[in-house]
Design a protein around this motif. Sequence first.
Motif, PDB file in Angstrom:
ATOM      1  N   ARG A  64       2.232  10.855 -11.773  1.00 31.99           N
ATOM      2  CA  ARG A  64       1.661  12.180 -11.530  1.00 31.99           C
ATOM      3  C   ARG A  64       0.225  12.117 -11.019  1.00 31.99           C
ATOM      4  NH1 ARG A  64       3.581  15.920 -16.552  1.00 31.99           N
ATOM      5  NH2 ARG A  64       3.414  17.526 -14.944  1.00 31.99           N
ATOM      6  N   VAL A  65      -0.177  10.981 -10.505  1.00 30.63           N
ATOM      7  CA  VAL A  65      -1.543  10.834 -10.018  1.00 30.63           C
ATOM      8  C   VAL A  65      -1.737  11.654  -8.738  1.00 30.63           C
ATOM      9  CG1 VAL A  65      -1.103   8.819  -8.555  1.00 30.63           C
ATOM     10  CG2 VAL A  65      -3.337   9.100  -9.616  1.00 30.63           C
ATOM     11  N   GLY A  66      -2.960  12.203  -8.571  1.00 34.94           N
ATOM     12  CA  GLY A  66      -3.251  13.001  -7.383  1.00 34.94           C
ATOM     13  C   GLY A  66      -3.578  12.131  -6.189  1.00 34.94           C
ATOM     14  N   PRO A  67      -3.657  12.731  -5.001  1.00 36.14           N
ATOM     15  CA  PRO A  67      -3.865  11.944  -3.773  1.00 36.14           C
ATOM     16  C   PRO A  67      -5.197  11.201  -3.731  1.00 36.14           C
ATOM     17  CG  PRO A  67      -3.957  14.315  -3.320  1.00 36.14           C
ATOM     18  CD  PRO A  67      -3.443  14.161  -4.703  1.00 36.14           C
ATOM     19  N   THR A  68      -6.283  11.804  -4.244  1.00 38.95           N
ATOM     20  CA  THR A  68      -7.581  11.122  -4.219  1.00 38.95           C
ATOM     21  C   THR A  68      -7.557   9.877  -5.083  1.00 38.95           C
ATOM     22  OG1 THR A  68      -8.773  13.187  -3.804  1.00 38.95           O
ATOM     23  CG2 THR A  68     -10.045  11.333  -4.678  1.00 38.95           C
ATOM     24  N   LYS A  69      -7.070  10.034  -6.316  1.00 39.63           N
ATOM     25  CA  LYS A  69      -6.981   8.892  -7.218  1.00 39.63           C
ATOM     26  C   LYS A  69      -6.022   7.844  -6.676  1.00 39.63           C
ATOM     27  CE  LYS A  69      -9.734   9.586 -10.707  1.00 39.63           C
ATOM     28  NZ  LYS A  69     -10.816   8.623 -11.030  1.00 39.63           N
ATOM     29  N   CYS A  70      -4.926   8.282  -6.089  1.00 35.78           N
ATOM     30  CA  CYS A  70      -3.946   7.339  -5.557  1.00 35.78           C
ATOM     31  C   CYS A  70      -4.559   6.501  -4.440  1.00 35.78           C
ATOM     32  CB  CYS A  70      -2.717   8.085  -5.056  1.00 35.78           C
ATOM     33  SG  CYS A  70      -1.359   6.985  -4.573  1.00 35.78           S
ATOM     34  N   ASN A  71      -5.327   7.139  -3.566  1.00 39.92           N
ATOM     35  CA  ASN A  71      -5.973   6.386  -2.497  1.00 39.92           C
ATOM     36  C   ASN A  71      -6.983   5.390  -3.048  1.00 39.92           C
ATOM     37  OD1 ASN A  71      -4.627   7.459  -0.260  1.00 39.92           O
ATOM     38  ND2 ASN A  71      -6.023   9.198  -0.106  1.00 39.92           N
ATOM     39  N   GLU A  72      -7.686   5.771  -4.115  1.00 39.37           N
ATOM     40  CA  GLU A  72      -8.599   4.829  -4.740  1.00 39.37           C
ATOM     41  C   GLU A  72      -7.833   3.659  -5.360  1.00 39.37           C
ATOM     42  OE1 GLU A  72     -11.115   6.830  -7.505  1.00 39.37           O
ATOM     43  OE2 GLU A  72     -12.227   7.920  -5.963  1.00 39.37           O
ATOM     44  N   MET A  73      -6.697   3.940  -5.986  1.00 39.12           N
ATOM     45  CA  MET A  73      -5.851   2.877  -6.543  1.00 39.12           C
ATOM     46  C   MET A  73      -5.420   1.912  -5.435  1.00 39.12           C
ATOM     47  SD  MET A  73      -3.678   5.508  -8.932  1.00 39.12           S
ATOM     48  CE  MET A  73      -2.188   4.508  -9.005  1.00 39.12           C
ATOM     49  N   ALA A  74      -4.982   2.491  -4.315  1.00 31.59           N
ATOM     50  CA  ALA A  74      -4.539   1.660  -3.191  1.00 31.59           C
ATOM     51  C   ALA A  74      -5.694   0.831  -2.639  1.00 31.59           C
ATOM     52  CB  ALA A  74      -3.929   2.532  -2.101  1.00 31.59           C
ATOM     53  N   ALA A  75      -6.907   1.422  -2.617  1.00 32.81           N
ATOM     54  CA  ALA A  75      -8.077   0.672  -2.133  1.00 32.81           C
ATOM     55  C   ALA A  75      -8.374  -0.506  -3.059  1.00 32.81           C
ATOM     56  CB  ALA A  75      -9.290   1.596  -2.043  1.00 32.81           C
ATOM     57  N   GLN A  76      -8.270  -0.301  -4.368  1.00 32.16           N
ATOM     58  CA  GLN A  76      -8.466  -1.408  -5.302  1.00 32.16           C
ATOM     59  C   GLN A  76      -7.492  -2.541  -5.012  1.00 32.16           C
ATOM     60  OE1 GLN A  76      -8.926   1.451  -9.037  1.00 32.16           O
ATOM     61  NE2 GLN A  76      -9.330  -0.663  -9.640  1.00 32.16           N
ATOM     62  N   LEU A  77      -6.241  -2.190  -4.781  1.00 31.46           N
ATOM     63  CA  LEU A  77      -5.242  -3.211  -4.479  1.00 31.46           C
ATOM     64  C   LEU A  77      -5.501  -3.883  -3.139  1.00 31.46           C
ATOM     65  CD1 LEU A  77      -2.062  -1.366  -5.754  1.00 31.46           C
ATOM     66  CD2 LEU A  77      -2.781  -3.640  -6.502  1.00 31.46           C
ATOM     67  N   LEU A  78      -5.840  -3.093  -2.147  1.00 36.79           N
ATOM     68  CA  LEU A  78      -6.060  -3.655  -0.813  1.00 36.79           C
ATOM     69  C   LEU A  78      -7.242  -4.619  -0.828  1.00 36.79           C
ATOM     70  CD1 LEU A  78      -4.931  -3.454   2.078  1.00 36.79           C
ATOM     71  CD2 LEU A  78      -6.628  -1.675   2.519  1.00 36.79           C
ATOM     72  N   PHE A  79      -8.362  -4.210  -1.414  1.00 38.65           N
ATOM     73  CA  PHE A  79      -9.529  -5.097  -1.502  1.00 38.65           C
ATOM     74  C   PHE A  79      -9.169  -6.386  -2.248  1.00 38.65           C
ATOM     75  CE2 PHE A  79     -12.788  -1.359  -1.440  1.00 38.65           C
ATOM     76  CZ  PHE A  79     -12.547  -1.190  -0.086  1.00 38.65           C
ATOM     77  N   THR A  80      -8.437  -6.233  -3.350  1.00 40.74           N
ATOM     78  CA  THR A  80      -8.095  -7.389  -4.182  1.00 40.74           C
ATOM     79  C   THR A  80      -7.173  -8.347  -3.453  1.00 40.74           C
ATOM     80  OG1 THR A  80      -8.358  -6.115  -6.235  1.00 40.74           O
ATOM     81  CG2 THR A  80      -6.978  -8.099  -6.328  1.00 40.74           C
ATOM     82  N   LEU A  81      -6.122  -7.816  -2.862  1.00 41.26           N
ATOM     83  CA  LEU A  81      -5.086  -8.681  -2.297  1.00 41.26           C
ATOM     84  C   LEU A  81      -5.474  -9.266  -0.947  1.00 41.26           C
ATOM     85  CD1 LEU A  81      -1.939  -6.667  -3.380  1.00 41.26           C
ATOM     86  CD2 LEU A  81      -2.967  -8.671  -4.463  1.00 41.26           C
ATOM     87  N   GLN A  82      -6.464  -8.682  -0.270  1.00 45.43           N
ATOM     88  CA  GLN A  82      -6.937  -9.311   0.962  1.00 45.43           C
ATOM     89  C   GLN A  82      -7.679 -10.606   0.668  1.00 45.43           C
ATOM     90  OE1 GLN A  82      -9.050  -6.142   3.024  1.00 45.43           O
ATOM     91  NE2 GLN A  82      -7.308  -5.793   4.377  1.00 45.43           N
ATOM     92  N   ASN A  83      -8.070 -10.831  -0.575  1.00 48.82           N
ATOM     93  CA  ASN A  83      -8.594 -12.136  -0.977  1.00 48.82           C
ATOM     94  C   ASN A  83      -7.498 -13.183  -1.014  1.00 48.82           C
ATOM     95  OD1 ASN A  83     -11.592 -12.135  -2.404  1.00 48.82           O
ATOM     96  ND2 ASN A  83     -10.664 -10.113  -2.319  1.00 48.82           N
ATOM     97  N   VAL A  84      -6.274 -12.751  -1.302  1.00 47.68           N
ATOM     98  CA  VAL A  84      -5.139 -13.664  -1.394  1.00 47.68           C
ATOM     99  C   VAL A  84      -4.464 -13.824  -0.044  1.00 47.68           C
ATOM    100  CG1 VAL A  84      -2.924 -14.092  -2.549  1.00 47.68           C
ATOM    101  CG2 VAL A  84      -4.782 -12.967  -3.792  1.00 47.68           C
ATOM    102  N   THR A  85      -4.235 -12.717   0.641  1.00 53.26           N
ATOM    103  CA  THR A  85      -3.586 -12.707   1.954  1.00 53.26           C
ATOM    104  C   THR A  85      -4.450 -11.899   2.911  1.00 53.26           C
ATOM    105  OG1 THR A  85      -1.420 -12.803   0.892  1.00 53.26           O
ATOM    106  CG2 THR A  85      -1.457 -12.167   3.198  1.00 53.26           C
ATOM    107  N   PRO A  86      -5.370 -12.556   3.632  1.00 53.27           N
ATOM    108  CA  PRO A  86      -6.304 -11.816   4.497  1.00 53.27           C
ATOM    109  C   PRO A  86      -5.630 -10.936   5.532  1.00 53.27           C
ATOM    110  CG  PRO A  86      -7.018 -14.084   4.210  1.00 53.27           C
ATOM    111  CD  PRO A  86      -5.657 -13.997   3.607  1.00 53.27           C
ATOM    112  N   ALA A  87      -4.398 -11.258   5.930  1.00 54.14           N
ATOM    113  CA  ALA A  87      -3.740 -10.473   6.977  1.00 54.14           C
ATOM    114  C   ALA A  87      -3.142  -9.176   6.462  1.00 54.14           C
ATOM    115  CB  ALA A  87      -2.648 -11.314   7.646  1.00 54.14           C
ATOM    116  N   LEU A  88      -3.208  -8.911   5.159  1.00 56.71           N
ATOM    117  CA  LEU A  88      -2.637  -7.685   4.611  1.00 56.71           C
ATOM    118  C   LEU A  88      -3.343  -6.464   5.203  1.00 56.71           C
ATOM    119  CD1 LEU A  88      -0.629  -6.506   2.507  1.00 56.71           C
ATOM    120  CD2 LEU A  88      -2.542  -6.509   0.881  1.00 56.71           C
ATOM    121  N   ASP A  89      -2.553  -5.521   5.746  1.00 55.54           N
ATOM    122  CA  ASP A  89      -3.114  -4.354   6.428  1.00 55.54           C
ATOM    123  C   ASP A  89      -2.961  -3.058   5.651  1.00 55.54           C
ATOM    124  OD1 ASP A  89      -3.922  -5.776   8.703  1.00 55.54           O
ATOM    125  OD2 ASP A  89      -1.945  -5.596   9.621  1.00 55.54           O
TER     126      ASP A  89
END
Length: 604
Positions: free
Chosen positions: A274-299
């Motif tokens: 039930r998370v809202g769009p703003t929080k969801c985008n922040e969640m996705a940003a946390q994942l994207l920043f984190t996982l680009q350390n593991v797989t730099p090509a992640l878009d």
Amino acid sequence: MGADGERGARRAPARALAYGALGVVLLAGCASMPDSGDLSGVDSTPQQDTQVRVFAMPPQEDAQPVEIVSGFLEALTSDDPTYSTARQYLTGQASKTWDPTLSTTVLANGPGTEPVHSGGRDNSDDQSFTLTGARVARVDSQQAYSPDSGSYDAPVHLTKDKKTQQWRIDRLPQGVVMGKTDFQRNYMSVNKYYFAVGAAAGTPTAVADPVYVRRRVDPMTQMVRSLLNGPTNWLNQVVRTSFPTGTALQKGVAALAPDDQNKLTVPLNKSAARVGPTKCNEMAAQLLFTLQNVTPALDEVELRSGGKQLCSLNEDHAVAARGSVNAPGYVYFIEGKSRLVRIAADNTGTKADPVPGPLGENDKELRSVAVSRDEHSAAAVSADGRNLYVASLESGDSLGTPVLVSHGKSDKDRLTTPSWDPQGDLWVADRDPDDPRLLVLQRGKGEPLSVKIPALDGRIEDVKVAADGVRVALVVAKGTQRSLIIGRIERGSEGDKPTISVLEPRSITPDLEDITAMSWAGDSRLVVVGREQGGVQTLLYVQVDGSTPEGPAPAALSGVKEITATDSDLLPLVAYSEDGIVRLQSGAQWQKVVTDGMAPVYPG
């Protein structure tokens, strides 16, 4: 890949992370051990190709106690995800109670084993050993690394099974233990990202929280679970996560991997439904920043819960800032002992221009400067260390009166080089022995706030605030030793007055006894100029947790007095050495910029 990697290379094709596709190497384990005699140590396994999975041998039939201990220690260094082979060296009950995830103890060399002679019969059904070594680091249950020292000794007890007549370990220390070489082969440092609390309104500021994960045991899924589990204890007080409490991967999800479009889909449990769009985008940003350390090509990262899409975010949408909000426009230094000049940060030339405003036309001798992160203002310390000035970097009047004056009796007992934080506040230490203080001038003016540092042991010689605004690096002198300390910045209030504290300061360069200069050089990395006991001056990178990032150290440079860096590997290191102002582009050698220059700084 180090936790701070080469940020500028993130869009380059990623080095493949293998999950066992290229082959399997079996550790010899106890197969090469003698039938009897004492064990003096278990050699660290030679470095293997990072794309090769390494597995251990199970215990041999009728293996002797020394072989069981050796085989178990070898199995701890394999790429077995659940340590199933290592558990074969244990009794059933010991396997149930042993938790390898509680900690990883890193020793200078592979653990030695010393038999404990009880004086009993040679054919007794139990034997004991002591694991020994010199501790260099520890990784805790949150995967947080910390330097360690001192001797290591832990008991291991074996018993002979009455039915099978096979020796097995029935008592052992929790966690795993291995030599430094094996640790470097098995583990890698990765930044996971949270958001700074108490930051100014607007785009959230991402804060790197480095952890160590097993290199070839599905690091992507490991990092997602680690991120969802929350920040490490040291950072927890000053960061927040946008994931709702209880958020975890959907039940049954064993492994995560991007698709052929470099998009990763992350199924979450109902806590995130039930998370809202703003929080969801922040969640996705946390994942994207984190996982680009593991797989730099992640878009792109897509979040789902209950079979429905919650949101999808690609790296082109800036819902959070990582590192400095503004890329540095210039690198600055003092020319002719008084005039502040600058060169465009990405300019490979050597012509420097005076800055606009009074510091570009200054005739007072200066010792050091700091430029605000928006590059609108600069702070300068007089040559004798007594006066701190703040001036606009735009056309204006004279330098004016100092905003702070030190009353130290000598120039070495006065003001340090200042540092600007992301909030636009100015930090500086006054080294006056009669009143040593770390001070903050809000917006670079007014009555300074005295920063509380209850656990600091020594005198502050240098101050650098991180771009995330929640960590500060301090060079602290005690006697003849100068150490690099990282502290956590906490802000509060007493009545209507703001307060600032630096808590839980910790040394991150225990092997260096004389720190000459340092600068932040990434989300969780610093570049340090220092000297080991009895050694020569050296340049190296160090993580905020005290570990050494992967990759080469900066090219050697003699006589370094000051150094400055940015969050981006695309911009050069700049130093003040016996040759004047010099710079180092990635993969190149040091280049002289000007001879008559000192105190180089990027904004911050």
